[in-house]
Design an enzyme around this catalytic site. Sequence first.
Site, PDB file in Angstrom:
ATOM      1  N   CYS A 156       4.151  -1.026  -6.138  1.00 24.48           N
ATOM      2  CA  CYS A 156       3.731  -1.061  -7.354  1.00 24.48           C
ATOM      3  C   CYS A 156       3.067   0.228  -7.930  1.00 24.48           C
ATOM      4  O   CYS A 156       2.925   1.296  -7.087  1.00 24.48           O
ATOM      5  CB  CYS A 156       2.765  -2.217  -7.582  1.00 24.48           C
ATOM      6  SG  CYS A 156       0.954  -1.663  -7.194  1.00 24.48           S
ATOM      7  N   CYS A 159      -1.527   3.370  -4.129  1.00 22.66           N
ATOM      8  CA  CYS A 159      -2.174   3.380  -2.775  1.00 22.66           C
ATOM      9  C   CYS A 159      -1.305   4.745  -1.907  1.00 22.66           C
ATOM     10  O   CYS A 159      -2.152   5.318  -1.008  1.00 22.66           O
ATOM     11  CB  CYS A 159      -2.202   2.314  -1.993  1.00 22.66           C
ATOM     12  SG  CYS A 159      -3.247   0.987  -2.732  1.00 22.66           S
ATOM     13  N   ARG A 174     -11.210  -4.255   5.177  1.00 26.56           N
ATOM     14  CA  ARG A 174     -11.056  -3.077   5.019  1.00 26.56           C
ATOM     15  C   ARG A 174     -12.422  -2.488   5.637  1.00 26.56           C
ATOM     16  O   ARG A 174     -13.432  -2.695   5.376  1.00 26.56           O
ATOM     17  CB  ARG A 174     -10.814  -2.350   3.673  1.00 26.56           C
ATOM     18  CG  ARG A 174     -10.380  -0.901   3.727  1.00 26.56           C
ATOM     19  CD  ARG A 174     -10.252  -0.533   2.292  1.00 26.56           C
ATOM     20  NE  ARG A 174      -9.032  -1.013   1.741  1.00 26.56           N
ATOM     21  CZ  ARG A 174      -8.788  -0.883   0.587  1.00 26.56           C
ATOM     22  NH1 ARG A 174      -9.571  -0.468  -0.305  1.00 26.56           N
ATOM     23  NH2 ARG A 174      -7.491  -1.420  -0.032  1.00 26.56           N
ATOM     24  N   CYS A 229       0.169  -7.901   0.001  1.00 30.27           N
ATOM     25  CA  CYS A 229      -0.523  -7.283  -1.152  1.00 30.27           C
ATOM     26  C   CYS A 229      -0.138  -8.208  -2.502  1.00 30.27           C
ATOM     27  O   CYS A 229       0.950  -8.259  -2.536  1.00 30.27           O
ATOM     28  CB  CYS A 229      -0.115  -5.948  -1.482  1.00 30.27           C
ATOM     29  SG  CYS A 229      -0.829  -5.355  -2.992  1.00 30.27           S
ATOM     30  N   ARG A 273     -15.737   4.761  -2.885  1.00 35.24           N
ATOM     31  CA  ARG A 273     -14.889   4.240  -1.706  1.00 35.24           C
ATOM     32  C   ARG A 273     -15.191   5.219  -0.780  1.00 35.24           C
ATOM     33  O   ARG A 273     -15.902   6.112  -0.600  1.00 35.24           O
ATOM     34  CB  ARG A 273     -13.767   4.067  -2.176  1.00 35.24           C
ATOM     35  CG  ARG A 273     -13.319   3.136  -3.252  1.00 35.24           C
ATOM     36  CD  ARG A 273     -13.385   1.867  -2.710  1.00 35.24           C
ATOM     37  NE  ARG A 273     -13.008   0.748  -4.043  1.00 35.24           N
ATOM     38  CZ  ARG A 273     -11.968   0.422  -4.105  1.00 35.24           C
ATOM     39  NH1 ARG A 273     -10.741   1.077  -3.381  1.00 35.24           N
ATOM     40  NH2 ARG A 273     -11.340  -0.338  -5.183  1.00 35.24           N
ATOM     41  N   LYS A 299     -12.968   1.546  -9.537  1.00 38.48           N
ATOM     42  CA  LYS A 299     -13.472   2.420  -8.203  1.00 38.48           C
ATOM     43  C   LYS A 299     -13.442   3.819  -8.423  1.00 38.48           C
ATOM     44  O   LYS A 299     -13.185   4.575  -9.452  1.00 38.48           O
ATOM     45  CB  LYS A 299     -12.297   2.121  -7.548  1.00 38.48           C
ATOM     46  CG  LYS A 299     -11.021   2.595  -7.851  1.00 38.48           C
ATOM     47  CD  LYS A 299      -9.749   1.976  -7.034  1.00 38.48           C
ATOM     48  CE  LYS A 299      -8.398   2.221  -7.654  1.00 38.48           C
ATOM     49  NZ  LYS A 299      -7.406   1.457  -6.859  1.00 38.48           N
ATOM     50  N   CYS A 306       3.019   2.370   1.495  1.00 37.75           N
ATOM     51  CA  CYS A 306       1.810   1.458   1.286  1.00 37.75           C
ATOM     52  C   CYS A 306       1.995   0.166   1.921  1.00 37.75           C
ATOM     53  O   CYS A 306       3.344  -0.175   2.209  1.00 37.75           O
ATOM     54  CB  CYS A 306       1.392   1.231  -0.397  1.00 37.75           C
ATOM     55  SG  CYS A 306       2.553   0.157  -1.094  1.00 37.75           S
ATOM     56  N   LYS A 342     -13.270   7.463  -6.142  1.00 39.99           N
ATOM     57  CA  LYS A 342     -12.842   8.227  -4.857  1.00 39.99           C
ATOM     58  C   LYS A 342     -13.147   9.607  -4.650  1.00 39.99           C
ATOM     59  O   LYS A 342     -13.046  10.390  -5.693  1.00 39.99           O
ATOM     60  CB  LYS A 342     -11.427   8.057  -4.705  1.00 39.99           C
ATOM     61  CG  LYS A 342     -10.735   6.590  -4.864  1.00 39.99           C
ATOM     62  CD  LYS A 342      -9.378   6.492  -4.935  1.00 39.99           C
ATOM     63  CE  LYS A 342      -8.720   5.259  -4.751  1.00 39.99           C
ATOM     64  NZ  LYS A 342      -7.550   4.826  -4.644  1.00 39.99           N
TER      65      LYS A 342
END
Lengths: 608, 573
Positions: free
Chosen positions: B483, B487, B82, B444, B151, B217, B438, B219
């Site tokens: 899932c 995302c 990424r 994934c 991120r 994470k 996503c 954001k």
Amino acid sequence: MVLKVTDSPFSQEQVELLNRLLPTLSEVQKVWLSGYLAALHKVEAPMAAGFQATLAANGPVISKEVTVLFGSQSGNSQKLAKVLTGKLQEHGFHVTLSSMSDFKTNALKKVENLLVVVSTHGDGEPPDNALSFHEFLHSKRAPQLEGLRFSVLALGDTSYELFCQTGKEFDKRLEELGGKRLTPRVDCDVDYDEQASEWMNQVLASLSETTATQVAAASAFVGGAVIGSGSLTEYSRSNPFQAVVLENLNLNGRGSDKETRHLEISLEGCNLEYEPGDCLGIYPKNHPGLVRELIDAMGWKPEEPVPINKNGEELPLEEALSSHFEITLLTKPLLEQAVKLSSGNGLQELLAEGREQELRDYVRNRDLLDLVEDYDLKGVPAKDFVSVLRKLPPRLYSISSSLKSYPDEVHLTIRNVHYQAHGRDRYGVCSSYIADRLETGDTLPVFVQHNPNFKLPANPDIPLIMIGPGTGVAPFRAFLGEREELGATGKTWLFFGDQHFSTDFLYQLEWQRWLKQGVLTHMDVAFSRDTSEKVYVQHRMLEKSKELYQWLQAGAHVYVCGDEKKMAHDVHAALVTVLQKEGGLDSEEAVAYLKRMQQEKRYQRDVY
Amino acid sequence: MSENHLLSPNSAPHSDVEDIKRRSDYLRGSLAETLEDRISGSIPEDDNRLMKFHGSYMQDDRDLRNERSKQKLEPAYQFMVRVRAAGGVVTPEQWLMMDDIAQKFANGTIRLTTRQSFQLHGVIKWNMKQVIQEVNEALLSTLAACGDVNRNVMCNPNPYESEVHQEVYEWAKKISNHLDPRTRAYHEIWLDEEKVVDSRDGVEQEPIYGPVYLPRKFKIGIAVPPANDVDVFSQDLGFIAIHEEGRLLGFNVAVGGGMGMTHGDPKTYPQVARVIGFATPEQVLDVAEKTVMIQRDYGDRAVRKHARFKYTIDDRGIEWFVHELEQRLGWELEQARPYHFEHNGDRYGWVKGSDDNWHFTLFIQNGRVKDEDNYLLKSGLREIAKVHTGDFRLTPNQNLLIGNVTSEKKPEIEQIIQAYGLTDGAAYSALRRNSMACVSLPTCGLAMAEAERYLPTLLDEIELILDEAGLRDEEIVIRMTGCPNGCARPALAEISFIGKAVGKYNMYLGGGFSGNRLNKLYRENIGEKEILNELRPILNRYAKEREEGEHFGDFVIRAGYVKEVKSGLDFHE
């Protein structure tokens, strides 16, 4: 319980004696006798290992061995299996904890207490790391599990239609195979903690109870050790065994230029035995397309009976050409015979003195169909023609399994040969037969060809250096399987190479497992087409020359298997270089060093 | 600094990931060695945890997993890389480098993400170092593109309010730089920089994060009203630019949003961020830093699925957070200023900025830039990049904006757009233009169902219903993920599908059109047939009964199909 000739290793007379004696024995006498025989066996000549194991397993030892297997997608089952293992250990049990994918299925027979923790994935599917074990257990190859006690903890999600399906399937199947349930299966929903711990408590209680009363059960006798018909026929090259194919799969991943078949063959019902390093002979069949084209080119009739030997036995032509005669190889003697089949066919000139090179060039990569098309042989009757043909010889392959790892099985590793020559597709006789036309369940005529010149050292502590690129790696799968089963402690080092890492790393998962377990100490790989410069096994050997030399000095045995012309030569040269560079020998001394190793059987090769 | 730094708010022991981070010596672990291992294309799980901080993680081609396992081959391990750029802004040269790297080392495609980053898929282990080196040569980075750190900082990419946008974008970059990890591990492992023995302790090596980084994470996104394309309420920390006549006055601060949840665990839920006040531009770095540090000190380090900032706030209350923040800041936030959002989608086609430069927003289905037989998207963009003098901007809806095209250059760019048939999506239904999925299968590891590979064909079917109902040009936001981790920010869509098993989805309705409201579960575990059967009557009724200007997400609540969700805490009710 009555013994029969067919389900025991005894003769008729022995069976009668035993059947008279056994019913009169008390439990104590039986246990004593089995212990006595086992002890006696240790001092006397070795017998079949399986038989020994069976006797030992029935000795009066209380087993607190428990195997915990988990199949887990998101990690919950794995976590619970770990918790369970901890609890069992606290209670003095010896626990083997493993994911289903890491568990060696051939060890299943020996498991006495099995606890399964498994989730269900998606719409009733087993989790990825349970797939192969699930398939194995539901296949014909699943062993009978009469001695097994088990219980299943199933994880699932009631919002799915097929709730806890995988757990249910394992539970049902283990029972079908003869297992006895320790405690009933428990199906857990997403919130599993309470039910799971309840199940663990029940399992613990039940296990503690049964281990205490196990002595009485220990007297269940040897029965069932030899299943099927113990025929006394001697199978050999001249009398091959019709073996059933259990598995036939391509080891090369998608996108590979290669096709390597992994063949698993059942030896059940025959008395064939082999050791690591031995070969298996196969009688193949010629390519049906070639047979048909040859018959058409000659204008023969496929059903016409032709003699196949001097005793006057006959077969229909098509069958004789497919399974009895060699039709893919042209030799000078064959051509000399063919000259006589008809007049003025032009072959005479090719065989004339002084044209040897031309003859060599002609026969290379050509077959009988080329011969009859290139030279005027049409009109020769089939029965005359076949009289000059050689019998189809068997093909020999290095066996890639250890009988100790896979009792009653033999595995082969065969690269499919297929190429274009002289405007036509050409197929390796045996490899294409196996790759393109042989299916699971088919039978194959086989025999064992012993190879005393490619044998493991008797001493399991001796280090092994194994060099086997491509299918040359086959016998080393057998070597390591053997050493694993023996619990050998000697170090091992494998050099492997092929074209591409991602598709051509034959048996990759098995080497990885052996590395993890220490059965394989080192592995070095060379993939020639992954980098701009081609790298081969000998380059890896030279990179590690110092360590290699130390191994050689420590008495390691060196084994080389695979291509003779190029690889074996380069590997030999690399060994010479290693001895020069690290041992300070001159080239003559280095060569002599290797010669001495060969004489001492420390340097063995199976090259072709 | 707070005394309970690194302590879990509950008494449970740290999760294993915390131990991995702690042992890693500032994200080094044994990565340098395991990347060299030739026996496996994988790296051990501990190193994979660390790899995320370096902007990559291990995946495998799940289409091949079972097949390869039978073949006694390990899974087709590969790495997702990424590449981040604050606000998704890159130069044409950088675009060309990404195009080239994708061709040489990845699967030949570039994936634009919902956080304005690039993703490359299918990089094998032995090429990782070269890929990361080339990314860095392009003056882009992968560091902190994943992992338990801040991120990629998102920012509205469409500079139609050119001056304000430029200023906001500068702040996005500053926040991003300010929150970059400081460890030298990245440079040592990937860029062959010499390892310097560093005896400084954690606070000096990572002054903001410390030696174990964040619990999870983090954001940050900045919206410039009236566009809420960054979905500011989905962010852990959102800034809403307050501007007046081309002047940036400051930002409203919103905290505690997040999308992820776990199926079957009602203690996990998506949440919308709440606006807590206003800060001037000069104050935002301080607000961002202190917010991150509060989460570092109070976030749950025992249970990873309960570690996001939204739970820290919901467990303790928003008042607690404001108090804690203001204590650390040493000053108080001003009262939040009024703002208005219209939409969380993109403005397609040509738009002229207030500085007279032009911007073209291209519709890219699910963010996948590739060449197909009849649509040479990747080649067309390469041709544009070769002549373009402005920039490229990755949008938060996985589209691409060709930015800052001068009036003189516009005909040349337009000509390439025409020649390659690059689409602004006008020919598609408004539903498709407002769709996102996503990546999901086959790469994934978390995917339970298809998303990117499936949504386009599902839309084909739904479009038939739209045509019947006369709704083809009605803007409806639809999203799909494989899932529940979220995302594609599915919990904010008017219609969304979250995968449960191959071919089976949970269906949610009622998200707010401007990204202002969570949706609600409508049907569980259904396949395509049921999806269409459920949607058909609702869409037909919407066509007939909607009020003037009423969005689909509002209608389904008024019509009683689902209850309005006011907070993530009501999401499962």
